[in-house]
Design a protein around this motif. Structure first.
Motif, mmCIF file in Angstrom:
data_model
loop_
_atom_site.group_PDB
_atom_site.id
_atom_site.type_symbol
_atom_site.label_atom_id
_atom_site.label_comp_id
_atom_site.label_asym_id
_atom_site.label_seq_id
_atom_site.Cartn_x
_atom_site.Cartn_y
_atom_site.Cartn_z
ATOM 1 N N GLY A 1 38.624 30.963 23.303
ATOM 2 C CA GLY A 1 39.224 32.388 23.301
ATOM 3 C C GLY A 1 40.572 32.483 24.033
ATOM 4 N N ASN A 2 41.023 33.767 23.998
ATOM 5 C CA ASN A 2 42.377 34.074 24.913
ATOM 6 C C ASN A 2 41.774 34.953 26.141
ATOM 7 N N PRO A 3 42.152 34.213 27.263
ATOM 8 C CA PRO A 3 41.848 34.978 28.479
ATOM 9 C C PRO A 3 42.967 35.765 29.131
ATOM 10 N N TYR A 4 43.891 35.801 28.173
ATOM 11 C CA TYR A 4 45.231 36.762 28.884
ATOM 12 C C TYR A 4 45.220 37.949 27.952
ATOM 13 N N GLU A 5 45.912 38.877 28.707
ATOM 14 C CA GLU A 5 46.236 40.219 28.114
ATOM 15 C C GLU A 5 46.996 39.975 26.857
ATOM 16 N N ASN A 6 48.107 39.172 27.145
ATOM 17 C CA ASN A 6 49.057 38.791 25.709
ATOM 18 C C ASN A 6 48.405 38.053 24.936
ATOM 19 N N THR A 7 48.268 38.524 23.837
ATOM 20 C CA THR A 7 47.402 37.637 22.779
ATOM 21 C C THR A 7 48.540 36.617 22.238
ATOM 22 N N GLU A 8 49.597 36.803 22.586
ATOM 23 C CA GLU A 8 50.576 35.663 22.004
ATOM 24 C C GLU A 8 50.504 34.300 22.998
ATOM 25 N N GLU A 9 49.415 34.165 23.869
ATOM 26 C CA GLU A 9 49.146 33.081 24.755
ATOM 27 C C GLU A 9 48.249 32.247 23.793
ATOM 28 N N GLY A 10 47.555 32.910 22.948
ATOM 29 C CA GLY A 10 46.547 31.823 22.066
ATOM 30 C C GLY A 10 45.382 31.745 22.839
ATOM 31 N N ASP A 11 44.542 30.721 22.060
ATOM 32 C CA ASP A 11 43.353 30.390 22.268
ATOM 33 C C ASP A 11 43.293 29.168 23.433
ATOM 34 N N TRP A 12 42.240 29.324 24.108
ATOM 35 C CA TRP A 12 42.160 28.279 25.179
ATOM 36 C C TRP A 12 40.733 27.726 24.940
ATOM 37 N N LEU A 13 40.170 26.704 25.598
ATOM 38 C CA LEU A 13 38.905 26.080 25.290
ATOM 39 C C LEU A 13 38.395 25.786 26.740
ATOM 40 N N ALA A 14 37.256 26.213 27.046
ATOM 41 C CA ALA A 14 36.522 25.653 28.214
ATOM 42 C C ALA A 14 35.216 25.115 28.102
ATOM 43 N N VAL A 15 34.925 24.028 28.847
ATOM 44 C CA VAL A 15 33.878 23.179 28.538
ATOM 45 C C VAL A 15 32.967 23.133 29.904
ATOM 46 N N ALA A 16 31.773 23.556 30.218
ATOM 47 C CA ALA A 16 31.168 23.648 31.334
ATOM 48 C C ALA A 16 29.868 22.575 31.136
ATOM 49 N N LEU A 17 29.614 21.702 32.146
ATOM 50 C CA LEU A 17 28.732 21.056 32.248
ATOM 51 C C LEU A 17 27.760 21.172 33.466
ATOM 52 N N TYR A 18 26.283 21.414 33.261
ATOM 53 C CA TYR A 18 25.560 21.374 34.556
ATOM 54 C C TYR A 18 24.188 20.441 34.251
ATOM 55 N N GLY A 19 23.941 19.796 35.081
ATOM 56 C CA GLY A 19 22.614 19.075 34.972
ATOM 57 C C GLY A 19 22.514 18.050 36.126
ATOM 58 N N THR A 20 21.959 16.713 35.763
ATOM 59 C CA THR A 20 21.710 15.841 36.728
ATOM 60 C C THR A 20 22.372 14.423 36.472
ATOM 61 N N ILE A 21 22.626 13.987 37.545
ATOM 62 C CA ILE A 21 23.196 12.494 37.542
ATOM 63 C C ILE A 21 22.560 11.654 38.525
ATOM 64 N N GLY A 22 22.571 10.462 38.036
ATOM 65 C CA GLY A 22 21.626 9.308 39.040
ATOM 66 C C GLY A 22 21.467 8.169 38.491
ATOM 67 N N ALA A 23 20.495 7.385 39.168
ATOM 68 C CA ALA A 23 20.078 6.032 38.730
ATOM 69 C C ALA A 23 19.171 6.552 37.636
ATOM 70 N N PRO A 24 19.188 5.606 36.786
ATOM 71 C CA PRO A 24 18.168 5.649 35.535
ATOM 72 C C PRO A 24 16.784 5.654 35.886
ATOM 73 N N VAL A 25 16.399 6.195 36.921
ATOM 74 C CA VAL A 25 15.040 6.311 37.365
ATOM 75 C C VAL A 25 14.501 7.745 37.405
ATOM 76 N N LYS A 26 13.457 8.172 36.821
ATOM 77 C CA LYS A 26 12.977 9.511 36.980
ATOM 78 C C LYS A 26 12.845 10.151 38.315
ATOM 79 N N GLY A 27 13.543 11.087 38.709
ATOM 80 C CA GLY A 27 13.406 11.666 40.243
ATOM 81 C C GLY A 27 14.568 11.090 41.243
ATOM 82 N N LEU A 28 15.285 10.241 40.844
ATOM 83 C CA LEU A 28 16.328 9.756 41.771
ATOM 84 C C LEU A 28 17.576 10.450 41.522
ATOM 85 N N GLU A 29 17.395 11.258 40.628
ATOM 86 C CA GLU A 29 18.850 11.882 40.310
ATOM 87 C C GLU A 29 19.175 13.161 41.059
ATOM 88 N N HIS A 30 20.377 13.815 41.151
ATOM 89 C CA HIS A 30 20.820 14.868 41.673
ATOM 90 C C HIS A 30 21.759 15.923 40.602
#
Length: 144
Positions: free
Chosen positions: A105-134
């Motif tokens: 979408g366009n986050p600006y008041e001026n429509t001529e600014e055009g569209d932008w993309l936002a990517v949000a990531l949330y979750g876990t990362i860690g060793a491939p052992v269940k329970g050892l991620e954060h």
């Protein structure tokens, strides 16, 4: 000028953290977006899952290079946050389990600014052992 209620990165983060907010966020702003989940030891599989969802949901066109290119860079920027600057996963015995949100979408008041993309990531990362991620979070924003 960036409109305070239309901060696309903030809205993407809210969306990835609160699954129920999807319809409200997208409809209120007149934007398009998608949410999904991905888990992998391979960064290229994370990128592919997000790109596939964005194309399937009509966030970007399948035949428009500039849109795919903008999404690719926003994904990589978000992954940098999750992986603390190194996009390596499986090669250093790390795995991720992530929810993602993509907003366009366009986050600006001026429509001529055009569209932008936002990517949000949330979750876990860690060793491939269940329970050892954060928990980890990442955000990438790019113009189309």
């Amino acid at each position: 000028m960036l409109h305070a209620d239309r901060r696309i990165g903030r809205q993407a983060l809210m969306l990835v953290l609160d699954e129920d907010a999807r319809a409200e966020v997208i409809q209120k702003q007149g934007w398009i977006g998608c949410v999904g989940k991905v888990g992998s030891m391979d960064a290229h599989k994370v990128v592919a899952a997000i790109e596939t969802a964005a194309k399937r949901e009509g966030v970007i066109g399948e035949d428009r290079y500039r849109e795919g290119h903008a999404l690719y860079h926003a994904i990589l920027e978000a992954l940098q946050g999750v992986t603390r600057g190194s996009l390596q996963l499986g090669s250093v015995l790390r795995t991720v389990g992530l929810r993602f949100a993509v907003l366009r979408g366009n986050p600006y008041e001026n429509t001529e600014e055009g569209d932008w993309l936002a990517v949000a990531l949330y979750g876990t990362i860690g060793a491939p052992v269940k329970g050892l991620e954060h928990e980890a979070i990442g955000l990438g924003i790019n113009h189309i």
